[in-house]
Design an enzyme around this catalytic site. Structure first.
Site, short mmCIF file in Angstrom:
data_model
loop_
_atom_site.label_atom_id
_atom_site.label_comp_id
_atom_site.label_asym_id
_atom_site.label_seq_id
_atom_site.Cartn_x
_atom_site.Cartn_y
_atom_site.Cartn_z
N ARG A 1 9.20 30.91 14.34
CA ARG A 1 10.60 30.74 14.74
C ARG A 1 11.17 31.98 15.46
O ARG A 1 11.78 31.83 16.51
CB ARG A 1 11.46 30.35 13.52
CG ARG A 1 11.18 28.92 13.05
CD ARG A 1 11.85 28.64 11.73
NE ARG A 1 11.34 29.52 10.69
CZ ARG A 1 11.86 29.63 9.48
NH1 ARG A 1 12.94 28.94 9.15
NH2 ARG A 1 11.33 30.45 8.59
N ASN B 1 12.41 25.10 10.82
CA ASN B 1 11.28 24.47 10.16
C ASN B 1 11.73 23.11 9.69
O ASN B 1 12.75 23.00 9.02
CB ASN B 1 10.84 25.28 8.94
CG ASN B 1 9.99 26.49 9.31
OD1 ASN B 1 9.46 26.57 10.41
ND2 ASN B 1 9.87 27.41 8.37
#
Ligand code: ZN
Ligand code: FE
Length: 723
Positions: free
Chosen positions: A17, A35
């Site tokens: 990320r 996520n």
């Protein structure tokens, strides 16, 4: 326009990320990343051209350790974004089994900081980053966020929080972020004061220390003190099986072994396994005296690094009593430590999933996994053209491991020991539950071995789903077919024990596989042996049974002859593993397996140059006959033929027999599996003879640790065994 990108693969627990945020920011894209269940989902505002640039940068610049399997793109409605944010995870799961990251060995940057006196995390035994540290061992649930790991009991301090939030910091979004102010702490015999210094002093004084690190406890002691090593053997109830050594550096490894480049790569890989290396110099008595190999590893986590800074070599062995699972529980360990007079280095982070060190060896530059644990599990295995309904394969009872399959994905669990041990069996059941919860997995079918005495089979019968039995050796060869996408092949399954269709103990089987139709074409001639586990240990006694059946009854214990004549409590076997044991005993190499495979390993170690002595298997009506081999070895040993020559002749005979069958069957692909193929001599010779045709296990063990994969493949491909 706004598009949703779903990224499938190993994308959690590897700094994905923050990486996405970095390139999105660099490209001035507005949107968000999160996520989602087991995947990463990104929403961005951009035109087609910028999206394809974004996607190609994701693919080419992705973080080390991540795997981008595929990216699904779809247009969505949504309000425009301002800036680019990492958003809270959600638990929307896809039908597909998720990637769960395995534990990753400490990276170079973290290692540098660990030993940098000016760094904030100097000497912090829990240093980690987005690219390294514990993962699977501490994950309770997905998505991989701190709150779903056992790091959740440590509130990050303001400094750590700042690093966590700072784009560009290599600990940005590191779920395991911690420092000496806020992270877990070490305890030496229950006390927090200078724990590390006490451990080092204890090890210097010849003490044995139980050290808790990533996946469980290790028992650690000096590699230079044979008295301590002997005490360690007593504590573990492990008489002779070689110990692995953690060397402080590659230079130290090279003092005792001669690693090839491939072996060096394996030693320092992120999986950080134990690598079996050819020994060049003897080690302290009691470590691995009778072996040609030394099990070597390099430090793989900060605690091990700190120990390695003080000791060139340490024995580093799973913290368990022989046959039982690796210990992760602190109170259990303290009790044992008191009983056995050991010291304990523990810490206050919980371990969810116990993980043994993995063991690999390299044969002709190719990796064979002997034990698959930390670093490898639970990463999925890629199987070509595989599409399975949700199935759970329970494997076998020895070297137990199970496997989940759904769609094209297979996940093989870590090694969990032998299920006849009560603690191992309960650990296995707990792990089964954990995997099913973690992967949100509900099998439609349960696959198991046919052995009526196997605990794993008993377990299958108590499950609500349909049970399908797969013959042990068919599963062995199918595991190779799965790894290499084979449909038509000749499969050699040579191992110790497996339940056969006719209730005999199989283990020297040759199958012809033709798109699911499996024929047991050849097998070793049946010999009768005493029923029960002792036959797998007492090779000297077994040799008497073999001699008598090969026609040599002189000097044989009358009880053996009586048992054979009356056929009392005997079973038929075609086991190649047992034949290796008998040959080892007859050649005078080793007459009792104190640990699995000892007789065979020592027979292999004793191989000398070819000196003209020959042995030969006969193939009669598809039965592989070895009566004359037994007799010839018996007389050779009496006539003073050296053990090394006998060992060479027998190994060559096995190879020649295989080549003869391969030639007769005229097949393009030969799959070999089963514990016997952990024999390096045999593997190297076969690779010389049939390099193009030979297929073997590289991603899962050739021993019983790999059969769960074979069970899945056999079912998915509709294998049917005709005798
Ligand atoms: Zn790191
Ligand atoms: Fe087996």
């Amino acid at each position: 326009m706004t598009v949703l990108l779903k990224i499938y693969g190993l994308v959690q627990g590897v700094g994905f990320r923050p990486f996405i945020k970095r390139i999105a920011t660099a490209m001035k894209l507005d949107g968000q990343v999160r996520n989602q269940g087991g995947i990463v989902s990104i929403t961005v505002d951009a035109d087609n051209e910028r999206i394809s640039e974004f996607v190609s940068r994701i693919k080419t610049e992705k973080p080390l350790g991540s795997i981008v399997e595929r990216i699904e793109i779809q247009e969505v409605d949504g309000p425009p974004f301002r800036g680019f944010q990492i958003c809270e995870s959600n638990s929307l799961f896809d039908k597909e089994l998720s990637f769960v990251p395995a534990d990753i060995a400490i990276c170079e940057e973290c290692k540098k900081e660990l030993f940098d006196g000016n760094a904030r995390r100097y000497g912090h035994p829990f240093i980690s980053c987005t690219g390294c540290g514990p993962r699977f061992s501490i994950i309770n649930a997905l998505p991989y966020d701190r709150k779903n790991t056992t790091m959740n009991s440590f509130e990050p301090c303001p400094k750590c929080q700042k690093e966590y939030a700072a784009t560009g910091d290599f600990r940005c979004h590191a779920q395991t972020i911690a420092c000496p102010d806020c992270g877990p702490e070490l305890y030496f015999n229950g006390s927090r004061d200078n724990a590390m210094e006490h451990v080092i002093a204890a090890l210097r004084n010849g003490r044995i220390v139980a050290v808790k690190d990533i996946g469980g406890y290790h028992f650690v002691c000096s590699a230079n003190n044979s008295d301590t090593i002997k005490r360690l053997r007593d504590i573990k109830n492990r008489e002779a099986k070689p110990f692995a050594i953690m060397f402080s550096s590659m230079e130290e490894v090279k003092k005792y072994a001669t690693p090839t480049l491939t072996e060096e790569k394996a030693l320092s890989s992120g999986e950080r396994p134990i690598v079996l290396l050819k020994k060049r110099k003897a080690l302290t008595a009691g470590i691995c005296d009778d072996s040609k190999y030394v099990g070597a590893m390099l430090p793989g986590n900060p605690i091990q690094e700190m120990l390695a800074a003080e000791f060139a070599g340490l024995i580093m062995t799973s913290g368990n009593i022989s046959g039982e699972p690796i210990i992760t529980d602190d109170s259990q360990m303290s009790e044992i430590a008191v009983q056995k007079d050991m010291d304990v280095l523990s810490h206050n982070r919980l371990i969810v999933t116990p993980q043994d060190d993995s063991i690999v060896k390299i044969v002709n530059e190719r990796t064979m996994i002997v034990r698959r644990g930390r670093g490898y599990a639970p990463l999925p295995l890629d199987i070509e053209n595989f599409d399975a309904e949700p199935m759970l394969a329970l494997g076998g009872d020895l070297k137990a491991s199970f496997a989940l399959a759904s769609g094209k994905r297979v996940i093989l669990s870590q090694h969990m020991g032998d299920l006849e041990d009560v603690a191992s069996f309960s650990g296995y059941k707990m792990q089964l539950e954990h995997y099913c919860e973690l992967f949100r997995f509900m099998p439609d079918k349960i696959l198991c071995d046919m052995h009526p005495g196997y605990f794993s089979r008993g377990l299958a019968e108590n499950m609500p789903s349909n049970v399908v039995e797969v013959q042990h050796h068919v599963a062995h060869i199918a595991s190779v077919a799965a790894e290499h996408g084979l449909d038509r092949y000749l499969g050699f399954a040579f191992d110790g024990t497996g339940y056969g269709l006719d209730r005999a103990v199989w283990g020297g089987e040759v199958f012809c596989a033709d798109n699911g139709k499996i024929t047991r074409k050849y097998h070793l001639k049946y010999y009768r042996i005493p029923a029960g586990d002792e036959s797998a240990r007492d090779a000297a006694n077994l040799a008497c049974f073999y001699l008598a059946q090969a026609g040599i009854r002189e000097n044989i214990n009358p009880l053996v002859l009586a048992a054979l004549d009356a056929n009392i409590n005997l079973v038929n076997t075609s086991s190649m593993g047992r034949l290796f044991d008998v040959v080892s005993a007859l050649a005078g190499v080793c007459s009792y397996n104190r640990y699995e495979g000892e007789c065979a390993m020592k027979l292999e170690n004793s191989i000398a140059e070819d000196d003209g002595f020959k042995l030969k298997f006969e193939i009669e009506d598809d039965i592989i006959v070895f009566d004359s081999i037994i007799r010839d070895i018996y007389y050779a040993a009496q006539n003073g033929i050296k053990t090394g020559e006998i060992a060479h002749a027998f190994h060559s005979a096995v190879k020649e027999m295989m080549l003869e069958i391969i030639a007769a069957e005229d097949c393009d692909a030969v799959a070999v599996s089963g514990g016997v193929f952990n024999n390096s001599w045999l593997m190297e010779e076969l690779l010389k003879e049939i390099p193009e045709k030979l297929f073997f296990n590289e991603k899962v063990p050739a021993g019983d640790g790999g059969i769960a994969l074979g069970q899945l493949y056999a079912k998915e491909r509709g294998y049917e065994l005709c005798v």
